[in-house]
Motif scaffolding. Sequence first.
Motif, PDB file in Angstrom:
ATOM      1  N   SER A  15      84.180  57.812 -15.977  1.00 18.51           N
ATOM      2  CA  SER A  15      84.723  57.964 -17.335  1.00 18.51           C
ATOM      3  C   SER A  15      84.500  56.739 -18.222  1.00 18.51           C
ATOM      4  CB  SER A  15      86.222  58.280 -17.265  1.00 18.51           C
ATOM      5  OG  SER A  15      86.931  57.241 -16.600  1.00 18.51           O
ATOM      6  N   LEU A  16      84.161  55.599 -17.644  1.00 23.80           N
ATOM      7  CA  LEU A  16      84.001  54.376 -18.436  1.00 23.80           C
ATOM      8  C   LEU A  16      82.939  54.527 -19.513  1.00 23.80           C
ATOM      9  CD1 LEU A  16      84.363  51.329 -19.026  1.00 23.80           C
ATOM     10  CD2 LEU A  16      82.765  50.875 -17.138  1.00 23.80           C
ATOM     11  N   LEU A  17      81.844  55.197 -19.196  1.00 25.70           N
ATOM     12  CA  LEU A  17      80.732  55.293 -20.145  1.00 25.70           C
ATOM     13  C   LEU A  17      81.173  55.890 -21.474  1.00 25.70           C
ATOM     14  CD1 LEU A  17      77.785  54.986 -20.878  1.00 25.70           C
ATOM     15  CD2 LEU A  17      77.318  57.158 -19.717  1.00 25.70           C
ATOM     16  N   ASN A  18      82.001  56.920 -21.449  1.00 26.40           N
ATOM     17  CA  ASN A  18      82.421  57.559 -22.698  1.00 26.40           C
ATOM     18  C   ASN A  18      83.193  56.606 -23.605  1.00 26.40           C
ATOM     19  OD1 ASN A  18      81.167  59.932 -22.096  1.00 26.40           O
ATOM     20  ND2 ASN A  18      83.024  61.124 -21.759  1.00 26.40           N
ATOM     21  N   ASP A  19      84.059  55.798 -23.021  1.00 29.16           N
ATOM     22  CA  ASP A  19      84.802  54.857 -23.860  1.00 29.16           C
ATOM     23  C   ASP A  19      83.879  53.792 -24.436  1.00 29.16           C
ATOM     24  OD1 ASP A  19      87.657  54.090 -24.691  1.00 29.16           O
ATOM     25  OD2 ASP A  19      86.832  52.188 -23.982  1.00 29.16           O
ATOM     26  N   LEU A  20      82.922  53.327 -23.635  1.00 27.20           N
ATOM     27  CA  LEU A  20      81.953  52.359 -24.149  1.00 27.20           C
ATOM     28  C   LEU A  20      81.158  52.947 -25.308  1.00 27.20           C
ATOM     29  CD1 LEU A  20      80.666  50.950 -20.744  1.00 27.20           C
ATOM     30  CD2 LEU A  20      81.862  49.620 -22.498  1.00 27.20           C
ATOM     31  N   LEU A  21      80.782  54.220 -25.189  1.00 23.01           N
ATOM     32  CA  LEU A  21      80.023  54.867 -26.257  1.00 23.01           C
ATOM     33  C   LEU A  21      80.860  54.996 -27.529  1.00 23.01           C
ATOM     34  CD1 LEU A  21      78.190  57.676 -24.255  1.00 23.01           C
ATOM     35  CD2 LEU A  21      77.210  55.539 -25.144  1.00 23.01           C
ATOM     36  N   MET A  22      82.135  55.349 -27.374  1.00 27.69           N
ATOM     37  CA  MET A  22      82.998  55.466 -28.551  1.00 27.69           C
ATOM     38  C   MET A  22      83.188  54.114 -29.234  1.00 27.69           C
ATOM     39  SD  MET A  22      85.893  58.343 -27.604  1.00 27.69           S
ATOM     40  CE  MET A  22      86.419  57.614 -26.065  1.00 27.69           C
ATOM     41  N   GLN A  23      83.372  53.064 -28.451  1.00 28.65           N
ATOM     42  CA  GLN A  23      83.526  51.734 -29.045  1.00 28.65           C
ATOM     43  C   GLN A  23      82.223  51.283 -29.693  1.00 28.65           C
ATOM     44  OE1 GLN A  23      86.383  50.194 -29.382  1.00 28.65           O
ATOM     45  NE2 GLN A  23      87.455  51.793 -28.251  1.00 28.65           N
ATOM     46  N   ARG A  24      81.110  51.639 -29.107  1.00 30.96           N
ATOM     47  CA  ARG A  24      79.806  51.282 -29.671  1.00 30.96           C
ATOM     48  C   ARG A  24      79.594  51.977 -31.025  1.00 30.96           C
ATOM     49  NH1 ARG A  24      74.156  52.162 -29.564  1.00 30.96           N
ATOM     50  NH2 ARG A  24      73.000  50.310 -28.881  1.00 30.96           N
ATOM     51  N   GLN A  25      79.969  53.251 -31.092  1.00 25.54           N
ATOM     52  CA  GLN A  25      79.845  53.992 -32.341  1.00 25.54           C
ATOM     53  C   GLN A  25      80.748  53.397 -33.422  1.00 25.54           C
ATOM     54  OE1 GLN A  25      80.796  57.977 -31.101  1.00 25.54           O
ATOM     55  NE2 GLN A  25      78.856  58.273 -30.020  1.00 25.54           N
ATOM     56  N   LYS A  26      81.932  52.964 -33.006  1.00 23.67           N
ATOM     57  CA  LYS A  26      82.860  52.369 -33.973  1.00 23.67           C
ATOM     58  C   LYS A  26      82.289  51.066 -34.545  1.00 23.67           C
ATOM     59  CE  LYS A  26      87.698  51.012 -34.528  1.00 23.67           C
ATOM     60  NZ  LYS A  26      87.580  49.607 -34.913  1.00 23.67           N
ATOM     61  N   LEU A  27      81.673  50.259 -33.693  1.00 21.13           N
ATOM     62  CA  LEU A  27      81.093  49.003 -34.173  1.00 21.13           C
ATOM     63  C   LEU A  27      79.926  49.240 -35.130  1.00 21.13           C
ATOM     64  CD1 LEU A  27      81.063  46.785 -30.947  1.00 21.13           C
ATOM     65  CD2 LEU A  27      82.502  46.492 -32.964  1.00 21.13           C
ATOM     66  N   SER A  28      79.149  50.289 -34.871  1.00 21.65           N
ATOM     67  CA  SER A  28      77.960  50.526 -35.696  1.00 21.65           C
ATOM     68  C   SER A  28      78.262  51.294 -36.980  1.00 21.65           C
ATOM     69  CB  SER A  28      76.899  51.276 -34.893  1.00 21.65           C
ATOM     70  OG  SER A  28      77.372  52.551 -34.509  1.00 21.65           O
ATOM     71  N   THR A  29      79.309  52.129 -36.973  1.00 16.59           N
ATOM     72  CA  THR A  29      79.600  52.959 -38.146  1.00 16.59           C
ATOM     73  C   THR A  29      80.873  52.555 -38.872  1.00 16.59           C
ATOM     74  OG1 THR A  29      80.913  54.587 -36.908  1.00 16.59           O
ATOM     75  CG2 THR A  29      78.511  54.921 -36.984  1.00 16.59           C
TER      76      THR A  29
END
Length: 313
Positions: free
Chosen positions: A287-301
């Motif tokens: 499940s870690l990958l999904n949270d990393l992806l959400m945080q990554r999207q937040k930083l970029s958008t």
Amino acid sequence: MADVTASDAALRRFLHGLPGVDAVGLEGRAAMLGTRSIKTTAKAYAIDLAISMIDLTTLEGADTPGKVRALCAKGVSPDPTDRTTPRVAAICVYPDMVETAKAALAGSGVHVASVATAFPAGRAALPVKLADTADAVAAGADEIDMVIDRGAFLAGRYLSVFEEIKAVKQACAREDGSAAHLKVIFENGELSTYDNIRRASWLAMLAGADFIKTSTGKVAVNATPPGTLLMLEAVRDFRAATGVQVGVKPAGGIRTSKDAIKYLVMVNETLGEEWLTPEWFRFGASSLLNDLLMQRQKLSTGRYSGPDYVTVD
């Protein structure tokens, strides 16, 4: 250090002669390292690094070829809307799914890891464990995650555990002379004490482990910051004593970007940048990958997209 493993008595003397663990000091340092504030560009770098270190895992009785292929697709392209997202390090599956994963990942650069040796309990005869390993390697596994016989270790039969790890290491060999990398799982939650975790770390490294791993993810207590810090210190001391570098893999219970970054800080402060690569540090996670992806999207958008914008494993 060959004389250390010459007999059960010699190995016992060595392992019990290791310095005792100061539990208060260990837990205090782990807690202190967890307070470091990582922001902006450093946080973005850490998130991408953490993604690249994930062994994306499915180890369920209900696993199907379709589920494994879907997980492989996610590992190769974690965020289909952003092709700059790093690939994960490996897909970790049961031995009977190695061939499916290998075909799905062909040419991607993502490794196939397979649990073996009667995972997760490790309660099987040695010939069964070796056959389990050999089958996974023959199917194309790049990495083998084995479990130690915790019963033998806790009973003090250290040489038996040592010889079993050595035998599994030999079973990782391929006909072309190469070999699958061996990760040795301790199941820290069942070893009970920090001293046992330190002893298990040295025992596995003496036997030829390429990685030492905290846990299977199948028990109540899995990876913890103090337990992982202790293993990081063990690989540091082992390299100082032998010149051999060994990787570390915390697994189980690491679910958020914040937690993953704490572990990366711990690696950097204990071992330095040399270990901050997928070659020497991994996260065992689903499940870690999904949270990393959400945080990554937040930083970029600048917007938090939420779990509906990432695939469900």
